[in-house]
Design a protein around this motif. Structure first.
Motif, PDB file in Angstrom:
ATOM      1  N   ALA A  35       0.843  -1.208   0.000  1.00 33.63           N
ATOM      2  CA  ALA A  35       0.000   0.000   0.000  1.00 33.63           C
ATOM      3  C   ALA A  35       0.872   1.251   0.000  1.00 33.63           C
ATOM      4  O   ALA A  35       0.646   2.183  -0.776  1.00 33.63           O
ATOM      5  CB  ALA A  35      -0.937  -0.005   1.204  1.00 33.63           C
ATOM      6  N   GLN A  36       1.903   1.270   0.832  1.00 36.47           N
ATOM      7  CA  GLN A  36       2.796   2.438   0.865  1.00 36.47           C
ATOM      8  C   GLN A  36       3.453   2.643  -0.493  1.00 36.47           C
ATOM      9  O   GLN A  36       3.627   3.770  -0.951  1.00 36.47           O
ATOM     10  CB  GLN A  36       3.920   2.239   1.891  1.00 36.47           C
ATOM     11  N   SER A  80      -3.724  -3.606  -7.126  1.00 34.77           N
ATOM     12  CA  SER A  80      -4.271  -4.935  -7.464  1.00 34.77           C
ATOM     13  C   SER A  80      -3.560  -6.014  -6.651  1.00 34.77           C
ATOM     14  O   SER A  80      -4.191  -6.960  -6.172  1.00 34.77           O
ATOM     15  CB  SER A  80      -4.107  -5.242  -8.955  1.00 34.77           C
ATOM     16  N   ALA A  81      -2.234  -5.860  -6.510  1.00 38.25           N
ATOM     17  CA  ALA A  81      -1.483  -6.851  -5.711  1.00 38.25           C
ATOM     18  C   ALA A  81      -1.985  -6.825  -4.255  1.00 38.25           C
ATOM     19  O   ALA A  81      -2.153  -7.880  -3.630  1.00 38.25           O
ATOM     20  CB  ALA A  81       0.016  -6.565  -5.770  1.00 38.25           C
ATOM     21  N   ALA A  82      -2.270  -5.628  -3.739  1.00 38.23           N
ATOM     22  CA  ALA A  82      -2.769  -5.538  -2.347  1.00 38.23           C
ATOM     23  C   ALA A  82      -4.148  -6.179  -2.241  1.00 38.23           C
ATOM     24  O   ALA A  82      -4.474  -6.806  -1.224  1.00 38.23           O
ATOM     25  CB  ALA A  82      -2.811  -4.078  -1.900  1.00 38.23           C
ATOM     26  N   THR A  90     -10.464   1.046  -2.158  1.00 40.65           N
ATOM     27  CA  THR A  90     -11.088   2.267  -1.630  1.00 40.65           C
ATOM     28  C   THR A  90     -10.630   2.493  -0.189  1.00 40.65           C
ATOM     29  O   THR A  90     -10.311   3.617   0.208  1.00 40.65           O
ATOM     30  CB  THR A  90     -12.626   2.125  -1.663  1.00 40.65           C
ATOM     31  N   GLY A  91     -10.582   1.410   0.566  1.00 40.28           N
ATOM     32  CA  GLY A  91     -10.146   1.510   1.962  1.00 40.28           C
ATOM     33  C   GLY A  91      -8.708   2.025   2.044  1.00 40.28           C
ATOM     34  O   GLY A  91      -8.382   2.855   2.898  1.00 40.28           O
ATOM     35  N   ARG A 100      -3.482   7.797   7.646  1.00 37.82           N
ATOM     36  CA  ARG A 100      -3.243   6.571   8.417  1.00 37.82           C
ATOM     37  C   ARG A 100      -2.261   5.638   7.714  1.00 37.82           C
ATOM     38  O   ARG A 100      -1.795   4.670   8.291  1.00 37.82           O
ATOM     39  CB  ARG A 100      -4.575   5.858   8.694  1.00 37.82           C
ATOM     40  N   GLN A 101      -1.985   5.904   6.437  1.00 33.38           N
ATOM     41  CA  GLN A 101      -0.942   5.119   5.756  1.00 33.38           C
ATOM     42  C   GLN A 101       0.064   6.077   5.135  1.00 33.38           C
ATOM     43  O   GLN A 101      -0.285   7.186   4.742  1.00 33.38           O
ATOM     44  CB  GLN A 101      -1.567   4.217   4.680  1.00 33.38           C
TER      45      GLN A 101
END
Ligand code: BYC
Length: 319
Positions: A35-36, A80-82, A90-91, A100-101
């Motif tokens: 995500a990061q 997509s990998a996440a 969306t989250g 938060r990230q």
């Protein structure tokens, strides 16, 4: 049995796939890193994107457009990998815009001249390649495979940056000064991209044990310095570090102390452009709401059972 299978897969240097059992902490770490990384690609479009309308020629504009579009693509592969780990896109976006990230510290610095486009390509994409080539062997299959294509494209990005800088260095004194000023501003933040020193890195030991990371932050930083020094010499620019010198005993370049308090400040939201980057992203997300709604409505129509009218229309179209 499940833990045993996971451990054996890691020991044999094979890949963990989405269907496989994995420890919760492995899943959490993978989602965090992917995500990061995805957020970095998406936020990373902003500093260079600001120069698209101000590129000095059609050729430079076409190159820059292609590069920024590639970054959007990288973000999408990574989201997509996440998703294969159960993380909803969306989250993830909401976590980014609510702070938060994280995303890479490097994209919180401003692009003050067109030379910054070249220096980002050379140094930032160069650092990204150093960091990401080993991730092609990362233990999580979808991430490792996404990274192969990303690295190929990053290599084009790095070359376009270096080629732009070579053109500027062949130009006027003012252009050469512009390049040097840009190198002075981006050098230290580029070294910070690799993360805190190993002694202060929260996740390195576990991520190395799980073969998510293949090298430590300091090892990759050193590799980047060693790779970049001869490139700077060939270009004719000075890297802004009086302590930078070849150490024959170590077989590496020594370099000066990094200002870790600056990295901490930028990571914790207090860099030169943090607020602006998140504002732009939040606005883009809000402005895109109608596109997401339209796409969802279209997808729902495609999956819904056909109406009797549609069945009749299809039958009519049949030869
Ligand atoms: N910036 O334990 P550590 C690109 C955080 S995209 C912000 O060493 P880890 C490009 C770290 O997340 C560039 N935060 O962590 C795109 C952790 O915080 P949390 C992005 C940083 O994960 C467009 C804490 O500090 N590349 O190249 O083992 C155009 C402790 O760190 C930074 C990737 O994402 C930082 N610089 O190692 C052009 C590559 N450094 O999560 C170019 C994939 C550390 O505990 N990621 N932190 O709250 C990685 O390889 C690793 O995640 C890192 C950090 C080496 C970055």
């Amino acid at each position: 049995m499940t833990q045993e299978h996971f451990d054996r897969t890691i020991d044999r240097d094979q890949r963990i796939e989405p269907r496989d059992w994995m420890p919760d902490a492995y899943r959490t770490t993978m989602v965090r890193q992917i995500a990061q990384h995805a957020h970095s690609e998406i936020i990373g479009m902003q500093p260079e994107g600001e120069w698209i309308t101000r590129a000095p020629s059609l050729r430079r504009k076409a190159i820059l457009l292609a590069k920024v579009q590639d970054e959007a693509g990288h973000g999408l592969y990574l989201y997509s990998a996440a998703e294969t780990l159960g993380a909803d896109r969306t989250g993830l976006t909401e976590k980014l815009i609510s702070g938060r990230q994280k995303y890479s510290s490097i994209f919180n610095y401003p692009t003050l001249s067109f030379a910054d486009v070249g220096v980002i390509g050379w140094l930032v994409d160069g650092a990204a390649i150093c960091n990401q080539v080993p991730l092609c062997r990362s233990s999580y299959g979808p991430y490792a495979r996404a990274m192969i294509r990303i690295c190929k494209e990053e290599s084009f990005h790095q070359r376009q940056g270096y080629e732009l800088l070579m053109a500027l260095m062949r130009g006027t004194d003012a252009q050469r000064e512009m390049v040097q000023d840009s190198v002075n501003r981006w050098w230290w933040p580029s070294l910070m991209m690799f993360g805190p020193p190993d002694a202060d890195s929260t996740h390195t030991a576990q991520s190395m044990a799980w073969k998510i990371k293949r090298h430590t932050n300091d090892e990759l930083r050193q590799r980047f310095v060693d790779m970049t020094v001869p490139q700077a010499e060939a270009l004719g620019v000075t890297l802004p570090d009086p302590d930078l010198r070849w150490n024959a005993d170590r077989g590496h370049h020594d370099f000066g102390e990094i200002d870790w308090s600056e990295l901490k400040r930028v990571i914790s939201g207090d860099g030169p452009c943090n607020a602006e980057r998140i504002d732009v992203r939040r606005t883009a997300h809000e402005d895109g709401a109608w596109v997401r709604e339209a796409a969802a409505a279209h997808a729902a129509k495609q999956t819904a059972a056909p109406s009797s009218k549609q069945i009749a229309e299809r039958a009519e179209r049949r030869p």
